[in-house]
Design an enzyme around this catalytic site. Structure first.
Site, PDB file in Angstrom:
ATOM      1  N   LYS A 107      66.769   7.793  13.737  1.00  0.00           N
ATOM      2  CA  LYS A 107      65.865   7.420  14.846  1.00  0.00           C
ATOM      3  C   LYS A 107      65.996   5.856  14.839  1.00  0.00           C
ATOM      4  O   LYS A 107      65.919   5.012  13.874  1.00  0.00           O
ATOM      5  CB  LYS A 107      64.580   7.919  14.181  1.00  0.00           C
ATOM      6  CG  LYS A 107      64.519   9.457  14.368  1.00  0.00           C
ATOM      7  CD  LYS A 107      63.174   9.986  13.801  1.00  0.00           C
ATOM      8  CE  LYS A 107      63.155  10.085  12.242  1.00  0.00           C
ATOM      9  NZ  LYS A 107      61.881  10.480  11.783  1.00  0.00           N
ATOM     10  N   THR A 113      50.847   5.841  16.065  1.00  0.00           N
ATOM     11  CA  THR A 113      52.069   6.511  15.721  1.00  0.00           C
ATOM     12  C   THR A 113      52.258   7.307  14.376  1.00  0.00           C
ATOM     13  O   THR A 113      53.336   7.350  14.007  1.00  0.00           O
ATOM     14  CB  THR A 113      53.159   5.419  15.841  1.00  0.00           C
ATOM     15  OG1 THR A 113      52.772   4.377  14.702  1.00  0.00           O
ATOM     16  CG2 THR A 113      53.380   4.784  17.201  1.00  0.00           C
ATOM     17  N   GLY A 129      52.562   9.885  12.078  1.00  0.00           N
ATOM     18  CA  GLY A 129      53.027  11.385  12.262  1.00  0.00           C
ATOM     19  C   GLY A 129      54.234  11.406  12.928  1.00  0.00           C
ATOM     20  O   GLY A 129      54.381  12.541  13.434  1.00  0.00           O
ATOM     21  N   THR A 130      54.588  10.453  13.670  1.00  0.00           N
ATOM     22  CA  THR A 130      55.476  10.553  14.753  1.00  0.00           C
ATOM     23  C   THR A 130      56.873  11.429  14.282  1.00  0.00           C
ATOM     24  O   THR A 130      57.475  11.977  15.105  1.00  0.00           O
ATOM     25  CB  THR A 130      55.978   9.390  15.476  1.00  0.00           C
ATOM     26  OG1 THR A 130      56.192   8.253  14.639  1.00  0.00           O
ATOM     27  CG2 THR A 130      54.722   8.830  16.423  1.00  0.00           C
ATOM     28  N   GLY A 131      57.271  10.909  13.102  1.00  0.00           N
ATOM     29  CA  GLY A 131      58.504  11.435  12.553  1.00  0.00           C
ATOM     30  C   GLY A 131      58.207  13.106  12.239  1.00  0.00           C
ATOM     31  O   GLY A 131      59.245  13.796  12.542  1.00  0.00           O
ATOM     32  N   CYS A 132      57.086  13.314  11.821  1.00  0.00           N
ATOM     33  CA  CYS A 132      56.661  14.802  11.445  1.00  0.00           C
ATOM     34  C   CYS A 132      56.943  15.650  12.693  1.00  0.00           C
ATOM     35  O   CYS A 132      57.507  16.594  12.882  1.00  0.00           O
ATOM     36  CB  CYS A 132      55.505  14.759  10.635  1.00  0.00           C
ATOM     37  SG  CYS A 132      55.278  14.221   9.282  1.00  0.00           S
TER      38      CYS A 132
END
Length: 265
Positions: free
Chosen positions: A173, A204, A206-209
């Protein structure tokens, strides 16, 4: 209805971890289930405490899911202890789990380290070879590839190294001062860039989850990896563009759920 299992930590603020995964799976049209690896006391500003479950209890949770409602995909998030990683790998191998997405959560956005010493090596050795794809951010990709990443060319080198070492596709990412919102997928088909635009949204957490569980949801629905990544990236970009502001009450939340339904099609 297709199903997906999230194996991850619980986020008491509801913005990341199991809570984010289940919301994302619902909005992407699959039935979400969970096996909790740890309770965390956290919010958008940091993690103040972690309480792990036992390896035996984690195994019982995974067994309960697979023996009743077999998941079409599995997303693995925060797993802080080596024994828990070993348990997950053993149980997923036993059940022949498919469409495994590993989000290698190693360091929280706030800087808190979420893996005990030595657990990163176990994650590399036991979980990554089981994965259909892993989704590291730049700092995590640096750990997995054992190199520094400063440019998009570095991203390509790191992604190829991770793919070759662990035999799973990898979505590195962007962000973290390398590029605005361009992600790199490296798989058996080679390298493919997914270009995006940076959205000026402070919410932002929790965007990876959310991205990894959206990928798992689309894999569960039968999409190939590239399509699953494209749909997941479109979903999270739309969610960020909606400018959800948790400080304004329930109004924006309704808009966010409407938007999620749109991208779930």
């Amino acid at each position: 209805m297709r199903t997906a299992l999230s194996i991850a930590g619980s986020d008491s603020s509801g913005g990341a971890g199991i809570q984010a995964d289940l919301k994302t799976m619902t909005m992407n049209g699959v039935f979400g289930m969970s096996a909790v690896t740890a309770l965390t006391a956290q919010n958008t500003t940091g993690v103040s405490g972690i309480m792990e479950v036992s390896a035996d209890f984690l195994a019982k949770q995974i067994n309960a899911v697979f023996e009743d409602i077999r998941p079409d995909a599995v997303k693995i998030g925060m797993v802080s202890a080596s024994a828990l990683i070993e348990t997950i790998a053993e149980r997923l191998t036993f059940y022949g789990a498919k469409n495994i997405v590993v989000d290698p959560v190693m360091v929280a956005t706030s800087g808190a380290r979420l893996l005990e010493p030595g657990a990163a090596d176990i994650l590399k050795e036991r979980l990554l070879p089981l994965a259909a794809v892993t989704t590291p951010n730049i700092p995590e990709a640096e750990i997995l590839a054992n190199m520094e990443i400063h440019t998009e060319a570095d991203m390509e080198t790191a992604a190829a190294r991770i793919y070759e070492n662990y035999h799973c596709a990898v979505l590195v990412k962007g962000g973290h001062n390398v590029n605005d919102a361009n992600d790199l997928l490296y798989s058996q088909a080679g390298a493919r860039w997914f270009h995006g635009r940076r959205i000026d949204n402070p919410n932002t957490h929790g965007t990876g989850c959310t991205l990894s569980s959206a990928i798992a949801s689309n894999l569960a629905k039968g999409y190939d990896l590239e399509t699953a990544v494209k749909r997941a990236k479109d979903y999270i970009s739309g969610a960020l563009a909606a400018m959800l502001d948790l400080g304004r009450g329930s109004g924006p939340m309704n808009h966010a759920f409407d938007l999620g339904g749109e991208f779930a099609r």
